[in-house]
Design a protein around this motif. Structure first.
Motif, PDB file in Angstrom:
ATOM      1  N   ILE A   9      51.049  62.350 -54.411  1.00  0.00           N
ATOM      2  CA  ILE A   9      50.293  63.191 -55.410  1.00  0.00           C
ATOM      3  C   ILE A   9      50.847  64.011 -56.518  1.00  0.00           C
ATOM      4  O   ILE A   9      51.707  64.622 -56.201  1.00  0.00           O
ATOM      5  N   LEU A  10      50.535  64.011 -57.527  1.00  0.00           N
ATOM      6  CA  LEU A  10      51.079  64.463 -58.783  1.00  0.00           C
ATOM      7  C   LEU A  10      50.083  65.673 -59.082  1.00  0.00           C
ATOM      8  O   LEU A  10      49.018  65.504 -59.372  1.00  0.00           O
ATOM      9  N   VAL A  11      50.699  66.866 -58.998  1.00  0.00           N
ATOM     10  CA  VAL A  11      49.831  67.942 -59.443  1.00  0.00           C
ATOM     11  C   VAL A  11      50.403  68.678 -60.520  1.00  0.00           C
ATOM     12  O   VAL A  11      51.681  69.065 -60.978  1.00  0.00           O
ATOM     13  N   GLY A  30      49.468  66.391 -44.918  1.00  0.00           N
ATOM     14  CA  GLY A  30      50.110  65.096 -44.696  1.00  0.00           C
ATOM     15  C   GLY A  30      50.534  64.388 -46.086  1.00  0.00           C
ATOM     16  O   GLY A  30      51.217  63.286 -45.901  1.00  0.00           O
ATOM     17  N   PHE A  31      50.355  64.946 -47.319  1.00  0.00           N
ATOM     18  CA  PHE A  31      50.445  64.051 -48.296  1.00  0.00           C
ATOM     19  C   PHE A  31      51.815  64.350 -48.777  1.00  0.00           C
ATOM     20  O   PHE A  31      52.598  65.573 -48.746  1.00  0.00           O
ATOM     21  N   ARG A  32      52.620  63.422 -49.762  1.00  0.00           N
ATOM     22  CA  ARG A  32      53.848  63.736 -50.177  1.00  0.00           C
ATOM     23  C   ARG A  32      53.241  64.391 -51.869  1.00  0.00           C
ATOM     24  O   ARG A  32      52.234  63.812 -52.289  1.00  0.00           O
ATOM     25  N   VAL A  33      54.102  65.403 -52.144  1.00  0.00           N
ATOM     26  CA  VAL A  33      53.648  65.973 -53.521  1.00  0.00           C
ATOM     27  C   VAL A  33      54.706  66.464 -54.477  1.00  0.00           C
ATOM     28  O   VAL A  33      55.769  66.704 -53.863  1.00  0.00           O
ATOM     29  N   THR A  38      53.664  71.153 -67.097  1.00  0.00           N
ATOM     30  CA  THR A  38      53.179  70.596 -68.639  1.00  0.00           C
ATOM     31  C   THR A  38      52.887  69.005 -68.694  1.00  0.00           C
ATOM     32  O   THR A  38      53.331  68.641 -67.802  1.00  0.00           O
ATOM     33  N   GLY A  39      52.314  68.788 -69.810  1.00  0.00           N
ATOM     34  CA  GLY A  39      52.082  67.288 -70.036  1.00  0.00           C
ATOM     35  C   GLY A  39      53.558  66.501 -70.251  1.00  0.00           C
ATOM     36  O   GLY A  39      53.876  65.675 -69.523  1.00  0.00           O
ATOM     37  N   ARG A  40      54.502  67.230 -70.697  1.00  0.00           N
ATOM     38  CA  ARG A  40      55.648  66.691 -71.117  1.00  0.00           C
ATOM     39  C   ARG A  40      56.526  66.749 -69.543  1.00  0.00           C
ATOM     40  O   ARG A  40      57.042  65.773 -69.181  1.00  0.00           O
ATOM     41  N   GLU A  41      56.425  67.642 -68.908  1.00  0.00           N
ATOM     42  CA  GLU A  41      56.974  67.778 -67.524  1.00  0.00           C
ATOM     43  C   GLU A  41      56.284  66.539 -66.540  1.00  0.00           C
ATOM     44  O   GLU A  41      57.055  65.867 -65.887  1.00  0.00           O
ATOM     45  N   VAL A  45      58.345  63.494 -64.750  1.00  0.00           N
ATOM     46  CA  VAL A  45      58.234  63.185 -63.348  1.00  0.00           C
ATOM     47  C   VAL A  45      57.907  61.641 -63.262  1.00  0.00           C
ATOM     48  O   VAL A  45      58.638  60.979 -62.118  1.00  0.00           O
ATOM     49  N   LEU A  46      56.828  61.324 -64.050  1.00  0.00           N
ATOM     50  CA  LEU A  46      56.659  59.884 -64.112  1.00  0.00           C
ATOM     51  C   LEU A  46      57.837  58.733 -64.230  1.00  0.00           C
ATOM     52  O   LEU A  46      58.003  57.745 -63.647  1.00  0.00           O
TER      53      LEU A  46
END
Length: 530
Positions: A9-11, A30-33, A38-41, A45-46
Motif C-alpha cells: 500500500i502506498l500512503v 498485515g499490509f506492507r506500507v 508529496t506528489g513528487r515523493e 517511490v514508484l
C-alpha cells in the motif's frame, strides 16, 4: 505483474500525523506500507519500488491536488487499474466525495479514519481490482514527474479553487473557535496537572469516559465554554483515543502498587517522618519511566557525610533562614517561601501556558511542548524518589533538633513550613523547576521571557521574572526559606532536573521533531524582556 504475496500500500499524505496513523493501521493489519509526503515523493517511490496494490491518497498535497494526482496516475501505463482511496482531512467538504469518484478514485473516507473501516475498504479494493494491475514501465514515472510542471491541470485547479472558496467562511470561523478552544483547553489543563500521572486520568474524566469517576462541576464548566460542533467532536475523539492508549500503555507501570512500609531504624542522618506522618511514595522509584531507561540513570552522588564541614554549613543556613520565627529571613524571603508552597509542577505548567500564549503557538506546537514538559516531570519524580530512598537523608528539622558532630542540637527549632514526609536529598522543587526551565528554554529557543507567575496557595499574589531560569532559582531557594531543604539538596536536584530534561529532549518520542526555521524565528521575535 504485481506480487501475489503481502499486498503493498502506498500512503501519500503531507500531514505527518495523518500519514503515520494511516500507515500504522495498515501495517498492523498485515499490509506492507510505503509512504510519501508529496506528489513528487510518490513518483520517486514508484521509481524504486514495485507497483503498489492500492494507493491511499490525501485530497490535498502541497505540489499537486489529490484529484490531479489521481487523474495523472490513471494515465500512467501500469496504473490504470490501481485502486485509489481518497482521504480528506477537512470536515464538510461537500464537493470532494463525488469529485474524487469522478476522477477515478475507487473509495473515499474522512479523517480521523476509523481503523476497521479503513482496513475493510482496502481489503475490498484488493478483492475487486487486484488481478487487473500490470507493471509500470521504466520511463512512465519520469514522464509523470515532468507532467507536474505546471503543478496541476487547469481543470483540477478550478475545481479545487471553487471548493476553497466555499470553505473560506467556514474555515475562518473554525480558526476563531479553535483559538478560543485552545486557550480554554490550556487553562483547564494547567489546573488538571496535579501530578504528572494523575493528569492523564483527569483528562479522561474531562472527556466523560467515566474511567476514574464522574466529571466534576468545574470540568463541566470548562467543557461548556467550548462551542459545540465538529471541532469539539473531533477533539473529544482524538483525546479519548490518546488517553486510552496512554492508560493502556501505563496499566502495569507500577504506580498502582501498594507502597511498602518504611522500616529503617532511627539513626543519626537517617530519615524519619515527623510524627504522626508516615513515609510517602516509597514505591515510586520502581515506577516505569516514560523516557529514562531506569530510575537511577542520573542518580546524584551521595550527600557529604554528617561530620563534614560542608554538611554542617548547609544545615546552619537552614537553621537561620528557615526557622518559623527567623529574624534573619527578610519579609520578601518569607513571601517566597509561602508563594511556592503548592504542587510545583502546577506552577510550571501554568508558566508554560503563559509562554505559549505569548508566542501564539499552534495547537500542535502546544501538544509537543506539554508532552515534552510533562514526560520530563514524570521521569524527574521517579528519579528523585529513587535518590531519596537510596540515601534516606533526614530532613533539616530532624538534623537541627537532634544535632550531629559539629552541630549543637536545637530541640525547640521549628521550620516555617510543614516538613514533607519523604527524605530530604535531592529537593523536589529544585528538580522539577530545573526540568521545567530547561525544557521551556529549549522549546522557545531562549531563556529570556518576561513572566508573571501566580501562586497556587496565595490567591491574587503574583511574582515577576526575567526568564525561566530566574523563576526556577527562586522556586528552589523557597524551600530553604521554608526550612524544609538545604542548599545541598537543592543543588543536587537542579543537576538531576537538568540532566533528565536534556535526556528527554534528545531521546523522547518527540526528540526528532525539531523546530522549523519559521517557528524558531517567530519565537525569537517574540522574546519579552521586562
Amino acid at each position: 505483474m504485481r506480487s501475489t504475496s503481502v499486498p503493498l500500500i502506498l500512503v501519500v499524505d503531507d500531514t505527518e500525523a495523518s500519514r503515520f496513523v494511516v500507515a500504522n493501521i495498515l501495517a498492523k493489519s498485515g499490509f506492507r506500507v510505503i509512504r510519501a509526503r508529496t506528489g513528487r515523493e510518490a513518483v520517486a517511490v514508484l521509481d524504486r519500488s514495485q507497483p503498489p496494490d492500492v494507493v491511499v491518497l490525501d485530497v490535498r498535497l502541497p505540489d499537486i491536488t489529490g484529484v490531479g494526482f489521481a487523474r495523472r496516475l490513471r494515465a500512467m501505463p501500469g496504473h490504470r487499474s490501481t485502486p485509489i482511496l481518497f482521504i480528506s482531512t477537512s470536515v464538510g467538504e461537500t464537493g470532494i466525495h463525488p469529485l474524487g469518484l469522478e476522477s477515478s478514485a475507487d473509495a473515499y473516507m474522512n479523517h480521523p479514519v476509523d481503523p476497521a473501516l479503513l482496513v475493510d475498504t482496502v481489503r475490498s479494493l484488493l478483492r475487486t481490482r487486484r488481478s487487473e494491475g500490470v507493471d509500470l514501465p521504466a520511463d512512465a514515472s519520469e514522464a509523470f514527474a515532468d507532467s507536474l510542471d505546471p503543478i496541476d491541470a487547469a481543470h483540477a485547479l478550478a475545481i479545487d479553487n471553487a471548493r476553497l472558496l466555499r470553505e473560506a467562511d467556514v474555515a475562518r470561523h473554525e480558526a476563531q473557535v479553535a483559538n478560543a478552544a485552545k486557550i480554554d483547553f490550556l487553562a483547564a489543563m494547567s489546573h488538571e496537572l496535579r501530578t504528572p500521572l494523575n493528569a492523564i486520568a483527569g483528562f479522561v474524566d474531562l472527556m466523560a469516559l467515566g474511567i476514574h469517576g464522574p466529571i466534576t462541576a468545574e470540568q463541566n464548566a470548562d467543557l461548556a465554554r467550548i462551542p459545540a460542533g465538529a471541532l469539539l467532536t473531533r477533539g473529544i475523539t482524538a483525546g479519548q483515543a490518546a488517553a486510552k492508549a496512554i492508560l493502556a500503555n501505563r496499566a502495569q507501570d507500577g504506580s498502582a502498587a501498594t507502597p511498602p512500609l518504611y522500616t529503617l531504624p532511627a539513626a543519626p542522618g537517617v530519615f524519619e517522618p515527623i510524627a504522626p506522618a508516615t513515609a510517602v511514595f516509597t514505591h515510586w522509584a520502581s515506577v516505569k519511566p516514560f523516557v529514562l531507561k531506569r530510575a537511577s540513570e542520573f542518580r546524584p552522588p551521595a550527600p557529604p557525610p554528617l561530620n563534614s564541614r560542608a554538611y554542617a554549613q548547609t544545615v546552619q543556613q537552614v537553621e537561620s533562614l528557615g526557622q518559623s520565627n527567623s529574624t534573619t529571613r527578610t519579609p520578601d524571603q518569607t513571601t517566597i517561601a509561602t508563594f511556592w508552597g503548592g504542587n510545583i509542577w502546577d506552577y510550571w505548567n501554568e508558566i508554560a501556558q503563559s509562554a505559549s500564549i505569548a508566542h501564539h503557538d499552534t495547537l500542535a506546537e502546544d501538544a509537543q511542548l506539554f508532552a515534552q514538559l510533562n514526560a520530563s516531570f514524570a521521569d524527574s519524580v521517579i528519579a528523585f524518589y529513587d535518590a531519596k530512598y537510596t540515601y534516606h537523608l533526614w530532613r533539616p528539622q530532624s538534623a537541627i533538633q537532634s544535632g550531629f558532630p559539629g552541630f549543637v542540637a536545637n530541640p525547640t527549632w521549628l521550620p516555617l513550613s510543614k516538613t514533607p514526609a519523604d527524605p530530604s536529598y535531592p529537593g523536589a522543587h529544585a528538580t522539577i523547576s530545573e526540568t521545567g526551565a530547561t525544557v521551556l528554554s529549549s522549546f522557545f529557543h531562549s531563556d529570556a521571557q518576561a513572566l508573571t507567575v501566580t501562586s497556587e496557595v496565595m490567591p491574587g499574589v503574583t511574582r515577576q521574572f526575567s526568564g525561566f531560569a530566574a523563576a526556577a532559582k527562586e522556586a528552589s531557594a523557597s524551600r530553604i526559606f521554608a526550612g524544609v531543604h538545604t542548599q545541598m539538596d537543592e543543588e543536587a536536584g537542579q543537576r538531576l532536573g537538568r540532566s533528565i530534561a536534556q535526556f528527554v529532549l534528545h531521546n523522547g518520542p518527540l526528540a526528532a521533531k525539531r523546530a522549523t526555521p519559521a517557528r524558531h524565528a517567530r519565537h525569537a521575535s517574540r522574546v519579552r524582556k521586562p
